[in-house]
Design a protein around this motif. Structure first.
Motif, PDB file in Angstrom:
ATOM      1  N   GLU A  38       0.840  -1.199   0.000  1.00 45.24           N
ATOM      2  CA  GLU A  38       0.000   0.000   0.000  1.00 45.24           C
ATOM      3  C   GLU A  38       0.872   1.245   0.000  1.00 45.24           C
ATOM      4  OE1 GLU A  38      -2.992   2.654   2.716  1.00 45.24           O
ATOM      5  OE2 GLU A  38      -2.996   0.496   3.106  1.00 45.24           O
ATOM      6  N   TRP A  39       1.912   1.239   0.843  1.00 46.74           N
ATOM      7  CA  TRP A  39       2.781   2.413   0.915  1.00 46.74           C
ATOM      8  C   TRP A  39       3.478   2.631  -0.429  1.00 46.74           C
ATOM      9  CZ3 TRP A  39       3.855   4.328   6.180  1.00 46.74           C
ATOM     10  CH2 TRP A  39       4.385   5.621   6.145  1.00 46.74           C
ATOM     11  N   LYS A  40       3.987   1.552  -0.994  1.00 52.45           N
ATOM     12  CA  LYS A  40       4.687   1.640  -2.280  1.00 52.45           C
ATOM     13  C   LYS A  40       3.753   2.192  -3.357  1.00 52.45           C
ATOM     14  CE  LYS A  40       7.321  -1.302  -5.416  1.00 52.45           C
ATOM     15  NZ  LYS A  40       7.777  -2.684  -5.641  1.00 52.45           N
ATOM     16  N   ALA A  41       2.521   1.702  -3.418  1.00 55.17           N
ATOM     17  CA  ALA A  41       1.552   2.138  -4.419  1.00 55.17           C
ATOM     18  C   ALA A  41       1.162   3.606  -4.242  1.00 55.17           C
ATOM     19  CB  ALA A  41       0.299   1.263  -4.363  1.00 55.17           C
ATOM     20  N   SER A  42       1.287   4.125  -3.021  1.00 51.29           N
ATOM     21  CA  SER A  42       0.921   5.527  -2.765  1.00 51.29           C
ATOM     22  C   SER A  42       1.880   6.499  -3.442  1.00 51.29           C
ATOM     23  CB  SER A  42       0.887   5.804  -1.254  1.00 51.29           C
ATOM     24  OG  SER A  42       2.214   5.963  -0.744  1.00 51.29           O
ATOM     25  N   GLY A  43       3.101   6.043  -3.708  1.00 56.69           N
ATOM     26  CA  GLY A  43       4.103   6.916  -4.307  1.00 56.69           C
ATOM     27  C   GLY A  43       4.777   7.847  -3.317  1.00 56.69           C
ATOM     28  N   GLU A  44       4.362   7.810  -2.065  1.00 54.84           N
ATOM     29  CA  GLU A  44       4.972   8.645  -1.025  1.00 54.84           C
ATOM     30  C   GLU A  44       6.295   8.036  -0.586  1.00 54.84           C
ATOM     31  OE1 GLU A  44       2.384   9.102   2.311  1.00 54.84           O
ATOM     32  OE2 GLU A  44       0.718   9.795   1.098  1.00 54.84           O
ATOM     33  N   PRO A  45       7.205   8.870  -0.085  1.00 51.08           N
ATOM     34  CA  PRO A  45       8.445   8.321   0.476  1.00 51.08           C
ATOM     35  C   PRO A  45       8.118   7.427   1.681  1.00 51.08           C
ATOM     36  CG  PRO A  45       8.590  10.714   0.238  1.00 51.08           C
ATOM     37  CD  PRO A  45       7.170  10.327  -0.037  1.00 51.08           C
ATOM     38  N   PHE A  46       8.865   6.341   1.819  1.00 52.18           N
ATOM     39  CA  PHE A  46       8.684   5.453   2.965  1.00 52.18           C
ATOM     40  C   PHE A  46       9.215   6.131   4.227  1.00 52.18           C
ATOM     41  CE2 PHE A  46       8.615   2.352  -0.480  1.00 52.18           C
ATOM     42  CZ  PHE A  46       7.650   1.448  -0.058  1.00 52.18           C
ATOM     43  N   VAL A  47       8.433   6.085   5.300  1.00 56.55           N
ATOM     44  CA  VAL A  47       8.827   6.655   6.586  1.00 56.55           C
ATOM     45  C   VAL A  47       8.342   5.708   7.676  1.00 56.55           C
ATOM     46  CG1 VAL A  47       8.575   8.613   8.156  1.00 56.55           C
ATOM     47  CG2 VAL A  47       8.588   9.011   5.694  1.00 56.55           C
ATOM     48  N   PRO A  48       9.212   5.275   8.583  1.00 54.31           N
ATOM     49  CA  PRO A  48      10.632   5.567   8.681  1.00 54.31           C
ATOM     50  C   PRO A  48      11.425   4.796   7.626  1.00 54.31           C
ATOM     51  CG  PRO A  48      10.056   3.980  10.363  1.00 54.31           C
ATOM     52  CD  PRO A  48       8.774   4.362   9.658  1.00 54.31           C
ATOM     53  N   TRP A  49      12.713   5.080   7.565  1.00 50.57           N
ATOM     54  CA  TRP A  49      13.573   4.527   6.514  1.00 50.57           C
ATOM     55  C   TRP A  49      13.520   3.014   6.428  1.00 50.57           C
ATOM     56  CZ3 TRP A  49      17.523   1.099   7.204  1.00 50.57           C
ATOM     57  CH2 TRP A  49      17.945   0.890   8.514  1.00 50.57           C
ATOM     58  N   VAL A  50      13.336   2.312   7.532  1.00 49.56           N
ATOM     59  CA  VAL A  50      13.348   0.843   7.503  1.00 49.56           C
ATOM     60  C   VAL A  50      12.208   0.261   6.687  1.00 49.56           C
ATOM     61  CG1 VAL A  50      14.636   0.523   9.657  1.00 49.56           C
ATOM     62  CG2 VAL A  50      12.147   0.686   9.729  1.00 49.56           C
ATOM     63  N   THR A  51      11.130   1.022   6.500  1.00 53.38           N
ATOM     64  CA  THR A  51      10.004   0.497   5.736  1.00 53.38           C
ATOM     65  C   THR A  51      10.301   0.428   4.247  1.00 53.38           C
ATOM     66  OG1 THR A  51       8.980   2.688   5.649  1.00 53.38           O
ATOM     67  CG2 THR A  51       8.257   1.208   7.409  1.00 53.38           C
ATOM     68  N   GLU A  52      11.377   1.077   3.801  1.00 52.54           N
ATOM     69  CA  GLU A  52      11.735   0.982   2.384  1.00 52.54           C
ATOM     70  C   GLU A  52      12.600  -0.237   2.082  1.00 52.54           C
ATOM     71  OE1 GLU A  52      15.580   3.889   1.818  1.00 52.54           O
ATOM     72  OE2 GLU A  52      13.622   4.814   1.999  1.00 52.54           O
ATOM     73  N   MET A  53      12.956  -1.009   3.114  1.00 57.46           N
ATOM     74  CA  MET A  53      13.724  -2.234   2.891  1.00 57.46           C
ATOM     75  C   MET A  53      12.893  -3.201   2.043  1.00 57.46           C
ATOM     76  SD  MET A  53      15.400  -2.807   6.674  1.00 57.46           S
ATOM     77  CE  MET A  53      16.448  -4.184   6.220  1.00 57.46           C
ATOM     78  N   ASP A  54      13.518  -3.783   1.040  1.00 54.59           N
ATOM     79  CA  ASP A  54      12.824  -4.714   0.153  1.00 54.59           C
ATOM     80  C   ASP A  54      12.462  -5.983   0.932  1.00 54.59           C
ATOM     81  OD1 ASP A  54      11.922  -6.420  -1.815  1.00 54.59           O
ATOM     82  OD2 ASP A  54      13.658  -6.130  -3.123  1.00 54.59           O
ATOM     83  N   PRO A  55      11.165  -6.305   1.021  1.00 53.48           N
ATOM     84  CA  PRO A  55      10.751  -7.479   1.783  1.00 53.48           C
ATOM     85  C   PRO A  55      10.752  -8.786   0.975  1.00 53.48           C
ATOM     86  CG  PRO A  55       8.811  -6.285   1.113  1.00 53.48           C
ATOM     87  CD  PRO A  55      10.004  -5.508   0.599  1.00 53.48           C
ATOM     88  N   ALA A  56      11.380  -8.789  -0.210  1.00 52.14           N
ATOM     89  CA  ALA A  56      11.386 -10.007  -1.040  1.00 52.14           C
ATOM     90  C   ALA A  56      11.968 -11.186  -0.266  1.00 52.14           C
ATOM     91  CB  ALA A  56      12.166  -9.773  -2.326  1.00 52.14           C
ATOM     92  N   ASP A  57      13.071 -10.963   0.464  1.00 51.17           N
ATOM     93  CA  ASP A  57      13.616 -11.969   1.380  1.00 51.17           C
ATOM     94  C   ASP A  57      13.137 -11.571   2.772  1.00 51.17           C
ATOM     95  OD1 ASP A  57      15.031 -13.684   3.024  1.00 51.17           O
ATOM     96  OD2 ASP A  57      17.009 -12.890   2.485  1.00 51.17           O
ATOM     97  N   PHE A  58      11.900 -11.922   3.065  1.00 47.66           N
ATOM     98  CA  PHE A  58      11.260 -11.453   4.299  1.00 47.66           C
ATOM     99  C   PHE A  58      12.024 -11.895   5.540  1.00 47.66           C
ATOM    100  CE2 PHE A  58       7.997 -11.006   7.553  1.00 47.66           C
ATOM    101  CZ  PHE A  58       7.485  -9.754   7.225  1.00 47.66           C
ATOM    102  N   ALA A  59      12.412 -13.164   5.582  1.00 50.56           N
ATOM    103  CA  ALA A  59      13.150 -13.668   6.749  1.00 50.56           C
ATOM    104  C   ALA A  59      14.462 -12.906   6.918  1.00 50.56           C
ATOM    105  CB  ALA A  59      13.415 -15.162   6.607  1.00 50.56           C
ATOM    106  N   GLY A  60      15.132 -12.613   5.808  1.00 53.24           N
ATOM    107  CA  GLY A  60      16.381 -11.862   5.866  1.00 53.24           C
ATOM    108  C   GLY A  60      16.163 -10.440   6.345  1.00 53.24           C
ATOM    109  N   MET A  61      15.063  -9.823   5.915  1.00 51.06           N
ATOM    110  CA  MET A  61      14.746  -8.469   6.362  1.00 51.06           C
ATOM    111  C   MET A  61      14.499  -8.446   7.870  1.00 51.06           C
ATOM    112  SD  MET A  61      11.547  -5.980   5.380  1.00 51.06           S
ATOM    113  CE  MET A  61      10.437  -6.819   6.521  1.00 51.06           C
ATOM    114  N   VAL A  62      13.698  -9.389   8.364  1.00 52.11           N
ATOM    115  CA  VAL A  62      13.416  -9.465   9.797  1.00 52.11           C
ATOM    116  C   VAL A  62      14.710  -9.699  10.572  1.00 52.11           C
ATOM    117  CG1 VAL A  62      12.275 -10.862  11.585  1.00 52.11           C
ATOM    118  CG2 VAL A  62      11.003 -10.154   9.533  1.00 52.11           C
TER     119      VAL A  62
END
Length: 181
Positions: free
Chosen positions: A26-50
């Motif tokens: 939803e955030w990505k589709a909004s076109g707004e900058p991700f806030v805070p910065w950690v939300t812009e981390m690519d979740p493709a490797d979800f386990a790695g992101m966590v």
């Protein structure tokens, strides 16, 4: 508006993969900058992101010039992720002027419902648990909604900072709950 049902800050976990991905998309589709910065981390490797988020909290594999930080997701009673917060454990000179201790954001569809104030309130408790007695929280001067949220949580305004690009940053100090040691 009032928040319907309880919300809580939780550490990132693989158990919240689907709700977090909905939040992220939803955030990505909004076109707004991700806030805070950690939300812009690519979740493709979800386990790695966590895993990375947990390592940042422990001070492991932090990029040069960065500080340890704890990330939490704001989760509703029905298990929707509606917000995120990143709490820096200490301030560098740059963070003192334009980043602060606490960065937070609410997904567009959940705004104007009281979530930001509740997220910041709970984040201040977490900051207190981390030993932060006074938290610096900042916002762009144009972000009046964030300013109201910060003031609602006890923010006392300090001197503004102007970034290299001319953006004006409003800086606020908030005492974390005194009952936390």
């Amino acid at each position: 508006m009032q928040i319907q049902g309880g919300v809580s800050l939780v550490e990132p976990t693989e158990a919240l993969r689907a709700p977090y991905l909905a939040f992220y998309e939803e955030w990505k589709a909004s076109g707004e900058p991700f806030v805070p910065w950690v939300t812009e981390m690519d979740p493709a490797d979800f386990a790695g992101m966590v895993r990375s988020l947990r390592e940042y909290a422990s001070g492991v594999d932090i990029p040069d010039g960065w500080v340890s930080s704890s990330t939490f997701w704001l989760v509703t009673a029905d298990k929707r992720v509606v917000g995120a917060v990143n709490i820096r454990h200490r301030l560098t000179d740059r963070l003192l002027h334009s980043g602060g201790h606490i960065g937070y954001g609410i997904v567009p569809s959940a705004r104007r419902q009281g979530y930001a104030s509740e997220l910041l309130k709970q984040a201040l408790h977490k900051a207190g648990e981390l030993g932060i007695e006074q938290a610096l929280v900042v916002c762009d001067a144009a972000n009046t909604a964030s300013e109201r949220t910060i003031r609602r949580n006890g923010g006392i305004e300090d001197k503004e900072t102007i970034e290299a690009d001319g953006n004006v940053i409003r800086r606020f100090w908030i005492r974390t709950p005194s009952n936390i040691k």
